[in-house]
Design a protein around this motif. Sequence first.
Motif, PDB file in Angstrom:
ATOM      1  N   GLU A   1       0.804  -1.209   0.000  1.00  0.00           N
ATOM      2  CA  GLU A   1       0.000   0.000   0.000  1.00  0.00           C
ATOM      3  C   GLU A   1       0.835   1.256   0.000  1.00  0.00           C
ATOM      4  O   GLU A   1       0.483   2.256  -0.609  1.00  0.00           O
TER       5      GLU A   1
ATOM      6  N   ASN B   1       1.891   1.811  -3.442  1.00  0.00           N
ATOM      7  CA  ASN B   1       0.729   2.304  -4.187  1.00  0.00           C
ATOM      8  C   ASN B   1       0.597   3.818  -4.044  1.00  0.00           C
ATOM      9  O   ASN B   1       0.389   4.544  -5.016  1.00  0.00           O
TER      10      ASN B   1
ATOM     11  N   THR C   1     -11.643   9.837   2.358  1.00  0.00           N
ATOM     12  CA  THR C   1     -12.651   8.787   2.517  1.00  0.00           C
ATOM     13  C   THR C   1     -12.153   7.461   1.949  1.00  0.00           C
ATOM     14  O   THR C   1     -12.806   6.449   2.104  1.00  0.00           O
ATOM     15  N   TYR C   2     -11.006   7.484   1.243  1.00  0.00           N
ATOM     16  CA  TYR C   2     -10.484   6.223   0.708  1.00  0.00           C
ATOM     17  C   TYR C   2     -10.059   5.320   1.851  1.00  0.00           C
ATOM     18  O   TYR C   2      -9.784   5.764   2.951  1.00  0.00           O
ATOM     19  N   ASN C   3      -9.918   4.037   1.480  1.00  0.00           N
ATOM     20  CA  ASN C   3      -9.658   3.053   2.515  1.00  0.00           C
ATOM     21  C   ASN C   3      -8.180   2.934   2.869  1.00  0.00           C
ATOM     22  O   ASN C   3      -7.509   2.002   2.472  1.00  0.00           O
ATOM     23  N   PHE C   4      -7.648   3.909   3.562  1.00  0.00           N
ATOM     24  CA  PHE C   4      -6.308   3.752   4.157  1.00  0.00           C
ATOM     25  C   PHE C   4      -6.281   4.632   5.397  1.00  0.00           C
ATOM     26  O   PHE C   4      -7.099   5.534   5.545  1.00  0.00           O
ATOM     27  N   ASN C   5      -5.331   4.346   6.292  1.00  0.00           N
ATOM     28  CA  ASN C   5      -5.277   5.208   7.464  1.00  0.00           C
ATOM     29  C   ASN C   5      -4.109   6.181   7.363  1.00  0.00           C
ATOM     30  O   ASN C   5      -3.244   6.059   6.504  1.00  0.00           O
TER      31      ASN C   5
ATOM     32  N   HIS D   1      -4.745  14.288  12.737  1.00  0.00           N
ATOM     33  CA  HIS D   1      -6.167  14.161  13.080  1.00  0.00           C
ATOM     34  C   HIS D   1      -6.673  15.351  13.887  1.00  0.00           C
ATOM     35  O   HIS D   1      -7.826  15.726  13.772  1.00  0.00           O
TER      36      HIS D   1
ATOM     37  N   LYS E   1      -7.347  17.883  11.118  1.00  0.00           N
ATOM     38  CA  LYS E   1      -7.889  17.364   9.863  1.00  0.00           C
ATOM     39  C   LYS E   1      -8.981  18.259   9.260  1.00  0.00           C
ATOM     40  O   LYS E   1      -8.930  18.634   8.100  1.00  0.00           O
ATOM     41  N   HIS E   2      -9.967  18.622  10.087  1.00  0.00           N
ATOM     42  CA  HIS E   2     -11.095  19.376   9.544  1.00  0.00           C
ATOM     43  C   HIS E   2     -10.677  20.757   9.062  1.00  0.00           C
ATOM     44  O   HIS E   2     -11.217  21.287   8.114  1.00  0.00           O
TER      45      HIS E   2
ATOM     46  N   LEU F   1     -19.254  11.807   6.422  1.00  0.00           N
ATOM     47  CA  LEU F   1     -17.951  11.278   6.011  1.00  0.00           C
ATOM     48  C   LEU F   1     -16.801  11.870   6.824  1.00  0.00           C
ATOM     49  O   LEU F   1     -15.634  11.697   6.482  1.00  0.00           O
ATOM     50  N   ASP F   2     -17.147  12.583   7.892  1.00  0.00           N
ATOM     51  CA  ASP F   2     -16.127  13.201   8.740  1.00  0.00           C
ATOM     52  C   ASP F   2     -15.218  14.136   7.947  1.00  0.00           C
ATOM     53  O   ASP F   2     -14.016  14.197   8.178  1.00  0.00           O
TER      54      ASP F   2
ATOM     55  N   THR G   1     -15.739  10.194  14.003  1.00  0.00           N
ATOM     56  CA  THR G   1     -14.652  11.143  14.222  1.00  0.00           C
ATOM     57  C   THR G   1     -13.574  10.474  15.078  1.00  0.00           C
ATOM     58  O   THR G   1     -13.880   9.884  16.107  1.00  0.00           O
TER      59      THR G   1
ATOM     60  N   GLU H   1     -10.981   5.352  11.934  1.00  0.00           N
ATOM     61  CA  GLU H   1     -10.867   5.252  10.480  1.00  0.00           C
ATOM     62  C   GLU H   1     -11.379   3.921   9.945  1.00  0.00           C
ATOM     63  O   GLU H   1     -11.330   3.685   8.748  1.00  0.00           O
TER      64      GLU H   1
ATOM     65  N   TRP I   1     -14.311   2.872   9.599  1.00  0.00           N
ATOM     66  CA  TRP I   1     -15.487   3.006   8.722  1.00  0.00           C
ATOM     67  C   TRP I   1     -15.104   3.132   7.249  1.00  0.00           C
ATOM     68  O   TRP I   1     -15.900   2.843   6.373  1.00  0.00           O
ATOM     69  N   LYS I   2     -13.862   3.536   6.991  1.00  0.00           N
ATOM     70  CA  LYS I   2     -13.445   3.672   5.595  1.00  0.00           C
ATOM     71  C   LYS I   2     -13.396   2.326   4.880  1.00  0.00           C
ATOM     72  O   LYS I   2     -13.436   2.265   3.657  1.00  0.00           O
ATOM     73  N   ASN I   3     -13.284   1.242   5.672  1.00  0.00           N
ATOM     74  CA  ASN I   3     -13.267  -0.097   5.084  1.00  0.00           C
ATOM     75  C   ASN I   3     -14.513  -0.412   4.283  1.00  0.00           C
ATOM     76  O   ASN I   3     -14.460  -1.145   3.308  1.00  0.00           O
TER      77      ASN I   3
ATOM     78  N   LEU J   1      -6.287  -0.322  -2.562  1.00  0.00           N
ATOM     79  CA  LEU J   1      -6.613   0.062  -1.189  1.00  0.00           C
ATOM     80  C   LEU J   1      -7.586  -0.935  -0.562  1.00  0.00           C
ATOM     81  O   LEU J   1      -7.725  -1.007   0.652  1.00  0.00           O
ATOM     82  N   HIS J   2      -8.281  -1.685  -1.408  1.00  0.00           N
ATOM     83  CA  HIS J   2      -9.177  -2.727  -0.900  1.00  0.00           C
ATOM     84  C   HIS J   2      -8.598  -4.109  -1.152  1.00  0.00           C
ATOM     85  O   HIS J   2      -9.334  -5.084  -1.283  1.00  0.00           O
TER      86      HIS J   2
END
Lengths: 490, 232
Positions: free
Chosen positions: A259, A262, A339-343, A477, A480-481, B48-49, B66, B69, B71-73, B100-101
Amino acid sequence: MLGTFLSHQWLNFWRSRNSGKSLVLQIVLGLFYFLIFLEIAGTGILLPFILQEEFPDRNPITLFTSYIVYYFMIGLVLRFQMQELPSLSIQPYLTKNIPRATMLKFLNVRSLVHVINFMPLFVFTPFTIVVIIPAYGTLAGICFLVAMFALVVNNHFLNMFIKRKTVNNTAWLFGMLLVLAGLKALDYFKVVPMEQLSAKLFTGLLHRPAFALVAVLLAIASFTLNNQYLKNHLYIEELVRDTKLKNSTAYSFLNRFGEVGNMMALDLKLIFRNKRPRSLVIISGVFLLYGFIFYPQYLESQSYSALFLFALLITGLFISNYGQFLFAWQSGHFDGLMTYNFNMQQYIKAKFSLFFVVCTLQVLIASLYGIMSWKLIPIQFAAYLYSVGVNSFVTIYAATYHYKHLDLSKSASMNFQGIGAIQWLQSLAISFGPAVLFYVLNRFIGFWTAVLGISGLGLAGLIFHQQLISWLAAQFHLRKHKILEGFRDK
Amino acid sequence: MISVTNLKKSYKGINAVDVESLTINRGEVIGLVGNNGAGKTTFFRLLLDLIRTDEGEVRSKGELITGTESWKNYTAAYIDEGFLIDYLTPEEYFYFVGKLHQLGKPAVDEFLEKYKPFFDDAILQKGKYIRDFSKGNQFKIGIVAALLGNPELLILDEPFANLDPTTQLRLVEMIKEMAIQQQMCIIVSSHDINQVSEVSSRILLMEKGKIIRDIEGGDTAYEALVEYFKVR
């Protein structure tokens, strides 16, 4: 009508979100521009005296004129890199009830307003007044000036024309550089005496001022050429041309690195497919050559702290150049990214890995300077370790305080969009901080203590990189906002 | 799936979103309607925070969104072009999101094969960056990329607005099918009350940040919406 256009441009400049925000920044920038102008004007005024001082046995006019051809050629290359086509700004007007001729006039006038067109003013005018007019008389001086300005205008429109005609800018740029280097080489090996030809041409102009007309005609010709081309191509799709098929498999070797690989591939594509990051990164590559200029003199005087400062720049410029907008480069799609799936740990690790890989490459190439003196190798490695072990994390930390949207498509030179106080502080902290430390250690204890001390700090950062990355993710974090809000605000 | 309690967000003293309590379940297709400025997009961003809440909370599968993370899964969204990486080609973008998935290239290719009719030959192998596609085609790319990870929660902001009629109808079918077959929870906003009453199992009507009506989808919903939106 022309006035309305120009006033819209003026409003556009002052009301763009990035310019209106901080008065302090604008004052600093204003001062910066003022200093640049002062410097150029100063050079122009002092030039005759410098020439007399340095080359007392040569005629300053012959000397000056022998470089004019090169001056305009280098100018053309610089323009090619720095100037942008002001084409898109007319898009909202194309369908309004405005004659095409007016729009063309606007495009041409607007494009002339650029620093690069005013700079020659400050070089040629003082020289003409101080040197040429006393020697050849007022008429010759004025004609010489007119010819020079005509050539500036000619260069300007020629560049615009080439840019409009070309698809592959990089190939043209390297082509021009090659031609320039070739001519200089021919000159050096005395095959074609370019400098003498240039001197002959322009001193000839002083003897027969009427030939200034030729330059004026050239300017008119390139203007007409450009105008004609624009007239026939005043459609949006033709003003912005790009027809090359885009490759989808670039950097696939990075896929092996999971990842993080990637996401690094994403960064590399960002750099090479967008104008502003690309030019910044090219600058950091070119900087590798600066050792040839700076190292010898400081090696001679054995000022290791100065050598260390340059080693920092040479090995770590990528970090400060790319890192100054680390997250902001992606501000256009940061909403999606979040919103993508990674931290965030993975995200920050990818940024750190990119710094690590590029800096390692840079220090390996820079190790060739070891030929000058073996002492450069430990100095450069200390600088390298400090860059990746400390500066990379400082840069990422600073990036969590950066809330400004960035437009990737604009050129990097003289572009201050998205730059705030943070960036200035950041570049000071990551270059002068360690240099001062090195100086103190070197001065009061010894060379090797300084090298090992700095390297040790860098190594500590590398050893604890996991913890640092987690901490940075937590820092991210917290803000972030705020970052997201700033990036959405175009 | 999602529970919202006492959620508030205001800009310059004006309530943009003010939702007291709302629960959304799996398998539901929620249609979010309301005039411009009703707070639909802001509500999506809160889910979506992407913006900080003033008050209240959003929980996804019982977990606060908040600060976490996970939930992004299982969440995917397409709100605007800001959700696409515009200097990639569509293929590169799909591979990136797939990765990513934990989906390799073959898996992504197989997945894309299913959406060939949806793409209508306008997206793949075009040798263009996403930034050079039209808005409608960008939307197609965004929607399909969102489906890549097989999400359990899908959020689409005005998906019908930029699509051509054929694709609109296809999308309506796709949404209905996914909700039933995969028990996906889908939230769409729209200005097209016809389309939205067709696709949704439940309709939320927003006005000035508040959800003022919560009705079942279908023909009766359409009439109720016409009644509401008629010039008052």
